[in-house]
Design a protein around this motif. Structure first.
Motif, mmCIF file in Angstrom:
data_model
loop_
_atom_site.group_PDB
_atom_site.id
_atom_site.type_symbol
_atom_site.label_atom_id
_atom_site.label_comp_id
_atom_site.label_asym_id
_atom_site.label_seq_id
_atom_site.Cartn_x
_atom_site.Cartn_y
_atom_site.Cartn_z
ATOM 1 N N TRP A 220 0.773 -1.212 0.033
ATOM 2 C CA TRP A 220 0.009 0.009 0.233
ATOM 3 C C TRP A 220 0.806 1.344 0.154
ATOM 4 O O TRP A 220 0.359 2.277 -0.436
ATOM 5 C CB TRP A 220 -0.943 -0.129 1.196
ATOM 6 N N ALA A 221 2.119 1.289 0.638
ATOM 7 C CA ALA A 221 2.888 2.321 0.601
ATOM 8 C C ALA A 221 3.191 2.770 -0.965
ATOM 9 O O ALA A 221 3.350 3.942 -1.205
ATOM 10 C CB ALA A 221 4.425 1.964 1.279
ATOM 11 N N ASP A 222 3.500 2.089 -1.909
ATOM 12 C CA ASP A 222 3.597 2.324 -3.419
ATOM 13 C C ASP A 222 2.542 2.803 -4.070
ATOM 14 O O ASP A 222 2.702 3.620 -4.694
ATOM 15 C CB ASP A 222 4.081 0.661 -3.941
ATOM 16 N N ILE A 223 1.081 2.064 -3.464
ATOM 17 C CA ILE A 223 0.011 2.564 -4.001
ATOM 18 C C ILE A 223 -0.124 4.142 -3.672
ATOM 19 O O ILE A 223 -0.725 4.944 -4.242
ATOM 20 C CB ILE A 223 -1.137 1.861 -3.770
ATOM 21 N N VAL A 224 0.140 4.449 -2.156
ATOM 22 C CA VAL A 224 -0.074 6.050 -1.666
ATOM 23 C C VAL A 224 0.967 6.815 -2.461
ATOM 24 O O VAL A 224 0.542 7.974 -2.747
ATOM 25 C CB VAL A 224 0.078 5.841 -0.146
ATOM 26 N N PHE A 225 2.307 6.239 -2.587
ATOM 27 C CA PHE A 225 2.925 7.186 -3.382
ATOM 28 C C PHE A 225 2.668 7.518 -4.780
ATOM 29 O O PHE A 225 2.534 8.351 -5.443
ATOM 30 C CB PHE A 225 4.221 6.362 -3.782
ATOM 31 N N TYR A 226 1.848 6.514 -5.513
ATOM 32 C CA TYR A 226 1.325 6.763 -6.928
ATOM 33 C C TYR A 226 0.596 7.720 -6.779
ATOM 34 O O TYR A 226 0.468 8.540 -7.761
ATOM 35 C CB TYR A 226 0.831 5.280 -7.316
ATOM 36 N N HIS A 227 -0.648 7.574 -5.914
ATOM 37 C CA HIS A 227 -1.543 8.579 -5.872
ATOM 38 C C HIS A 227 -1.078 9.946 -5.641
ATOM 39 O O HIS A 227 -1.521 10.903 -6.087
ATOM 40 C CB HIS A 227 -2.431 8.057 -4.770
ATOM 41 N N PHE A 228 0.078 10.082 -4.580
ATOM 42 C CA PHE A 228 0.483 11.406 -4.513
ATOM 43 C C PHE A 228 0.966 12.021 -5.599
ATOM 44 O O PHE A 228 0.746 13.134 -5.905
ATOM 45 C CB PHE A 228 1.502 11.297 -3.405
ATOM 46 N N VAL A 229 1.789 11.139 -6.426
ATOM 47 C CA VAL A 229 2.318 11.656 -7.723
ATOM 48 C C VAL A 229 1.339 12.265 -8.642
ATOM 49 O O VAL A 229 1.257 13.318 -9.407
ATOM 50 C CB VAL A 229 3.559 10.866 -8.313
ATOM 51 N N ALA A 230 0.244 11.153 -8.926
ATOM 52 C CA ALA A 230 -0.717 11.225 -10.022
ATOM 53 C C ALA A 230 -1.610 12.803 -9.650
ATOM 54 O O ALA A 230 -2.097 13.384 -10.530
ATOM 55 C CB ALA A 230 -1.710 10.018 -9.982
ATOM 56 N N GLU A 231 -1.644 12.995 -8.334
ATOM 57 C CA GLU A 231 -2.427 14.427 -8.075
ATOM 58 C C GLU A 231 -1.647 15.596 -8.041
ATOM 59 O O GLU A 231 -2.361 16.707 -7.670
ATOM 60 C CB GLU A 231 -2.987 14.204 -6.713
ATOM 61 N N LEU A 232 -0.245 15.426 -8.351
ATOM 62 C CA LEU A 232 0.397 16.621 -8.202
ATOM 63 C C LEU A 232 0.082 17.849 -9.361
ATOM 64 O O LEU A 232 -0.165 17.231 -10.284
ATOM 65 C CB LEU A 232 2.048 16.355 -8.266
ATOM 66 N N PRO A 233 0.392 18.962 -9.038
ATOM 67 C CA PRO A 233 -0.173 19.816 -10.210
ATOM 68 C C PRO A 233 1.065 19.690 -11.194
ATOM 69 O O PRO A 233 0.656 19.788 -12.424
ATOM 70 C CB PRO A 233 0.312 21.400 -9.323
ATOM 71 N N ASN A 234 2.153 19.200 -10.989
ATOM 72 C CA ASN A 234 3.319 19.002 -11.906
ATOM 73 C C ASN A 234 3.853 17.916 -11.835
ATOM 74 O O ASN A 234 4.827 17.438 -11.041
ATOM 75 C CB ASN A 234 4.297 19.920 -12.149
ATOM 76 N N LYS A 235 3.209 16.707 -12.520
ATOM 77 C CA LYS A 235 3.365 15.453 -12.414
ATOM 78 C C LYS A 235 4.822 14.874 -13.028
ATOM 79 O O LYS A 235 5.636 14.044 -12.688
ATOM 80 C CB LYS A 235 2.752 14.213 -12.941
ATOM 81 N N GLU A 236 5.256 15.974 -13.854
ATOM 82 C CA GLU A 236 6.790 15.707 -14.515
ATOM 83 C C GLU A 236 7.850 15.796 -13.430
ATOM 84 O O GLU A 236 9.055 15.399 -13.833
ATOM 85 C CB GLU A 236 6.566 16.850 -15.556
ATOM 86 N N ALA A 237 7.383 16.423 -12.085
ATOM 87 C CA ALA A 237 8.667 16.720 -11.297
ATOM 88 C C ALA A 237 9.236 15.527 -10.848
ATOM 89 O O ALA A 237 10.582 15.159 -10.477
ATOM 90 C CB ALA A 237 8.078 17.285 -9.912
ATOM 91 N N VAL A 238 8.630 14.189 -10.828
ATOM 92 C CA VAL A 238 9.169 12.988 -10.333
ATOM 93 C C VAL A 238 9.897 12.451 -11.293
ATOM 94 O O VAL A 238 10.864 11.508 -11.022
ATOM 95 C CB VAL A 238 8.001 11.996 -10.309
ATOM 96 N N LYS A 239 10.089 12.769 -12.634
ATOM 97 C CA LYS A 239 10.779 12.352 -13.579
ATOM 98 C C LYS A 239 12.390 12.803 -13.504
ATOM 99 O O LYS A 239 13.528 11.821 -13.891
ATOM 100 C CB LYS A 239 10.644 12.748 -14.972
ATOM 101 N N ALA A 240 12.726 13.401 -12.478
ATOM 102 C CA ALA A 240 14.166 13.881 -12.091
ATOM 103 C C ALA A 240 14.734 13.182 -11.064
ATOM 104 O O ALA A 240 15.894 12.933 -10.664
ATOM 105 C CB ALA A 240 14.211 15.163 -11.333
ATOM 106 N N PHE A 241 13.877 11.782 -10.786
ATOM 107 C CA PHE A 241 14.138 10.901 -9.888
ATOM 108 C C PHE A 241 13.941 9.503 -10.312
ATOM 109 O O PHE A 241 12.567 8.999 -10.108
ATOM 110 C CB PHE A 241 13.281 11.199 -8.455
ATOM 111 N N PRO A 242 14.905 8.924 -11.161
ATOM 112 C CA PRO A 242 14.670 7.780 -11.958
ATOM 113 C C PRO A 242 13.968 6.661 -11.247
ATOM 114 O O PRO A 242 13.075 6.084 -11.878
ATOM 115 C CB PRO A 242 16.072 7.500 -12.567
ATOM 116 N N LYS A 243 14.469 6.115 -10.207
ATOM 117 C CA LYS A 243 13.910 4.935 -9.477
ATOM 118 C C LYS A 243 12.465 5.410 -8.994
ATOM 119 O O LYS A 243 11.592 4.262 -8.948
ATOM 120 C CB LYS A 243 14.591 4.544 -8.413
ATOM 121 N N LEU A 244 12.065 6.582 -8.543
ATOM 122 C CA LEU A 244 10.690 6.859 -8.206
ATOM 123 C C LEU A 244 9.907 6.993 -9.367
ATOM 124 O O LEU A 244 8.791 6.481 -9.339
ATOM 125 C CB LEU A 244 10.748 8.143 -7.542
ATOM 126 N N ASN A 245 10.403 7.631 -10.598
ATOM 127 C CA ASN A 245 9.738 7.552 -11.554
ATOM 128 C C ASN A 245 9.393 6.149 -12.090
ATOM 129 O O ASN A 245 8.382 5.878 -12.619
ATOM 130 C CB ASN A 245 10.362 8.198 -12.717
#
Length: 204
Positions: free
Chosen positions: A155-180
């Protein structure tokens, strides 16, 4: 099992995502958003344990508080921890994301003063979010690089996915390859992808 929340994603969506990934049989009970029509919520509010939603009803017992509900669903359907250490590692990630979510909501939803809102949004975008992602990527790397805990989807991975999906700028996660990579992995899980494609539209 019945999950009651507004016709919004916001604080109800983590539980929905977990239930969908688990293939659980549940009722997705939605009240009209109070931003659109407050009357259904005004009528329903007194029946809730704390005057808040979401509320989960399972086996005749009500459970309140959004992360408690998400955790319960994860534990019930095999997406929680199997040892105290796994539980703690998952909770740590979820708590860090909850703190970041509150900062995001304050900056983008709750603050009414426009000057203060602009300042909070800049702080969140330029300082808070990069720091959160840096810390999370470090944690992910320390724990094998694929999942946040237990070497498997949780569920931690799913909560992380939801956090990124709701960001005003989802592109920000792309600067972090493993998170992306983790974000994309969860986004492309067949049950998650199907839910996102068919869930009711809402503003947040």
């Amino acid at each position: 099992m019945k999950l009651t929340y507004f016709n919004l994603r916001a604080r109800g969506e983590c539980a929905r995502l977990i239930l969908e990934q688990a293939g659980a049989d549940y009722e997705d009970h939605r009240l009209e958003s109070p931003f659109i029509d407050p009357a259904p919520w005004v009528a329903y509010k007194a029946s809730t344990p704390y005057g808040q939603l979401p509320v989960l009803l399972d086996d005749g017992v009500e459970i309140a508080q959004s992360m408690t509900i998400a955790r319960y669903c994860a534990n019930k359907f095999g997406l929680g921890g199997k040892t105290p250490m796994e539980v703690a590692q998952m909770d740590e990630i979820v708590d860090a994301l909850s703190d970041a979510t509150e900062a995001q909501y304050k900056a983008f939803l709750f603050e009414k003063d426009e000057a203060k809102k602009a300042e909070l949004q800049k702080t969140f975008t330029d300082t808070t979010l990069p720091a959160v992602f840096k810390n999370l990527e470090k944690r992910l790397d320390q724990r094998g690089g694929e999942y946040f805990a237990a070497g498997r989807l949780s569920w931690a991975d799913i909560v992380f996915y939801h956090f990124v999906a709701e960001l005003p700028n989802k592109e920000a996660v792309k600067a972090f390859p493993k998170l992306n990579a983790l974000y994309e992995k969860v986004a492309n899980l067949p049950k998650i992808k199907s839910w996102v494609e068919r869930r009711p539209a809402s503003a947040v």
